[in-house]
Design a protein around this motif. Structure first.
Motif, mmCIF file in Angstrom:
data_model
loop_
_atom_site.group_PDB
_atom_site.id
_atom_site.type_symbol
_atom_site.label_atom_id
_atom_site.label_comp_id
_atom_site.label_asym_id
_atom_site.label_seq_id
_atom_site.Cartn_x
_atom_site.Cartn_y
_atom_site.Cartn_z
ATOM 1 N N UNK A 31 55.408 -21.740 16.472
ATOM 2 C CA UNK A 31 54.325 -22.697 16.369
ATOM 3 C C UNK A 31 54.334 -23.282 14.979
ATOM 4 N N UNK A 32 54.637 -24.587 14.855
ATOM 5 C CA UNK A 32 54.587 -25.193 13.532
ATOM 6 C C UNK A 32 53.160 -25.181 12.991
ATOM 7 N N UNK A 33 53.046 -25.245 11.667
ATOM 8 C CA UNK A 33 51.745 -25.155 11.020
ATOM 9 C C UNK A 33 50.832 -26.294 11.448
ATOM 10 N N UNK A 34 51.377 -27.483 11.744
ATOM 11 C CA UNK A 34 50.513 -28.602 12.088
ATOM 12 C C UNK A 34 50.332 -28.750 13.601
ATOM 13 N N UNK A 35 50.513 -27.669 14.342
ATOM 14 C CA UNK A 35 50.377 -27.716 15.793
ATOM 15 C C UNK A 35 48.913 -27.779 16.195
ATOM 16 N N UNK A 36 48.695 -28.081 17.464
ATOM 17 C CA UNK A 36 47.344 -28.121 18.024
ATOM 18 C C UNK A 36 46.738 -26.725 18.008
ATOM 19 N N UNK A 37 45.422 -26.631 18.093
ATOM 20 C CA UNK A 37 44.778 -25.322 18.070
ATOM 21 C C UNK A 37 45.300 -24.411 19.167
ATOM 22 N N UNK A 38 45.392 -23.143 18.835
ATOM 23 C CA UNK A 38 45.824 -22.142 19.790
ATOM 24 C C UNK A 38 44.625 -21.741 20.624
ATOM 25 N N UNK A 39 44.781 -21.734 21.946
ATOM 26 C CA UNK A 39 43.697 -21.292 22.814
ATOM 27 C C UNK A 39 43.576 -19.785 22.683
ATOM 28 N N UNK A 63 48.984 -28.942 6.750
ATOM 29 C CA UNK A 63 48.128 -27.774 6.894
ATOM 30 C C UNK A 63 48.787 -26.551 6.272
ATOM 31 N N UNK A 64 47.965 -25.696 5.699
ATOM 32 C CA UNK A 64 48.420 -24.427 5.132
ATOM 33 C C UNK A 64 47.964 -23.306 6.053
ATOM 34 N N UNK A 65 48.632 -22.177 5.949
ATOM 35 C CA UNK A 65 48.284 -21.023 6.774
ATOM 36 C C UNK A 65 48.706 -19.769 6.023
ATOM 37 N N UNK A 66 47.847 -18.749 6.062
ATOM 38 C CA UNK A 66 48.179 -17.469 5.455
ATOM 39 C C UNK A 66 47.965 -16.369 6.491
ATOM 40 N N UNK A 67 48.691 -15.270 6.328
ATOM 41 C CA UNK A 67 48.446 -14.085 7.133
ATOM 42 C C UNK A 67 47.226 -13.389 6.549
ATOM 43 N N UNK A 68 46.364 -12.874 7.419
ATOM 44 C CA UNK A 68 45.122 -12.267 6.957
ATOM 45 C C UNK A 68 45.179 -10.749 7.007
ATOM 46 N N UNK A 69 44.610 -10.135 5.995
ATOM 47 C CA UNK A 69 44.445 -8.676 5.955
ATOM 48 C C UNK A 69 43.209 -8.315 6.780
ATOM 49 N N UNK A 70 42.980 -7.027 6.964
ATOM 50 C CA UNK A 70 41.778 -6.572 7.660
ATOM 51 C C UNK A 70 40.518 -7.037 6.932
ATOM 52 N N UNK A 71 40.554 -7.020 5.594
ATOM 53 C CA UNK A 71 39.404 -7.474 4.801
ATOM 54 C C UNK A 71 39.115 -8.953 5.064
ATOM 55 N N UNK A 176 38.538 -31.941 -4.471
ATOM 56 C CA UNK A 176 37.829 -32.186 -3.215
ATOM 57 C C UNK A 176 38.709 -32.305 -1.977
ATOM 58 N N UNK A 177 39.949 -32.696 -2.134
ATOM 59 C CA UNK A 177 40.805 -32.899 -0.962
ATOM 60 C C UNK A 177 41.495 -31.626 -0.492
ATOM 61 N N UNK A 178 41.359 -30.545 -1.202
ATOM 62 C CA UNK A 178 42.077 -29.316 -0.863
ATOM 63 C C UNK A 178 41.507 -28.575 0.344
ATOM 64 N N UNK A 179 40.277 -28.856 0.726
ATOM 65 C CA UNK A 179 39.683 -28.150 1.871
ATOM 66 C C UNK A 179 40.374 -28.509 3.182
ATOM 67 N N UNK A 180 40.844 -29.737 3.299
ATOM 68 C CA UNK A 180 41.419 -30.222 4.563
ATOM 69 C C UNK A 180 42.604 -29.391 5.028
ATOM 70 N N UNK A 181 43.376 -28.844 4.114
ATOM 71 C CA UNK A 181 44.600 -28.123 4.480
ATOM 72 C C UNK A 181 44.339 -26.854 5.292
#
Length: 196
Positions: A31-39, A63-71, A176-181
């Motif tokens: 799934x590329x980062x700029x793909x449609x939302x995952x159901x 779009x940016x994406x990171x792997x999330x920890x449990x926290x 201000x433009x950094x939130x969009x990613x």
């Protein structure tokens, strides 16, 4: 007899493997980062999230994406719970989570010493000196989310604004433009956790 059964089982397994390799995967799992939302998978007794409400204007820019920890997942769930408590919808949760992804990567940050931006702390990097609350309050995920949402409610027409404009109006960031990613990852997280 044992070698006959063994050879038969291995032969069948080999045919199954060869058939799977020749046929290839049934779906593309990349799934590329700029793909449609995952159901999101939803339990039978819980309604699905209307993904059209999560990103009503489409994402803006790369779009940016990171792997999330449990926290970080716990922070996501805390933001969603506070959004529900505030009586706001899934879109408000997307704006909140995208903002926290930009500000702190969903980590409840304390004072960072020399690396601190003034006295900013918590998920939303709110500042006691700017009236967001005490250090104890702004490092409480529920309180800091409710404070952010209170600010968002005061933005006329936030529901119809691009995410980055709504977030910036509340946060007054130097970037201000950094939130969009973070909009797509935030929408995916809300789709996954809103009804969990």
């Amino acid at each position: 007899m044992n070698s006959f059964i063994r050879n038969s089982v291995l032969g069948i397994a080999g045919l199954a493997f060869a058939g799977g390799v020749a046929a290839g995967p049934l779906t593309d799992t990349h799934t590329p980062v700029d793909a449609a939302p995952v159901a999101a998978a939803v339990q039978a007794d819980k309604p699905a999230v209307d993904t059209g409400k999560l990103v009503p204007h489409g994402v803006q820019g790369a779009q940016s994406r990171i792997d999330l920890s449990d926290e970080q997942v716990a922070s996501t769930k805390a933001i969603i719970a506070a959004t529900k408590k505030a009586g706001m919808d899934e879109r408000a949760a997307v704006v909140s989570i995208a903002t926290a992804l930009q500000e702190s990567k969903l980590e409840n940050l304390g004072h960072l010493g020399d690396r601190n931006d003034h006295d900013s702390q918590g998920l939303f990097q709110q500042r006691p000196s700017s009236g967001w609350g005490t250090v104890e309050q702004i490092t409480d995920p529920e309180y800091s989310t409710m404070a952010f949402l209170k600010g968002l409610k005061q933005v006329d027409g936030w529901q119809d604004m691009p995410l980055t404009k709504a977030a910036q109006t509340v946060q007054v960031s130097a970037y201000p433009d950094h939130y969009a990613q973070w909009e797509q990852q935030a929408a995916d997280l809300v789709a996954k956790h809103w009804n969990s």
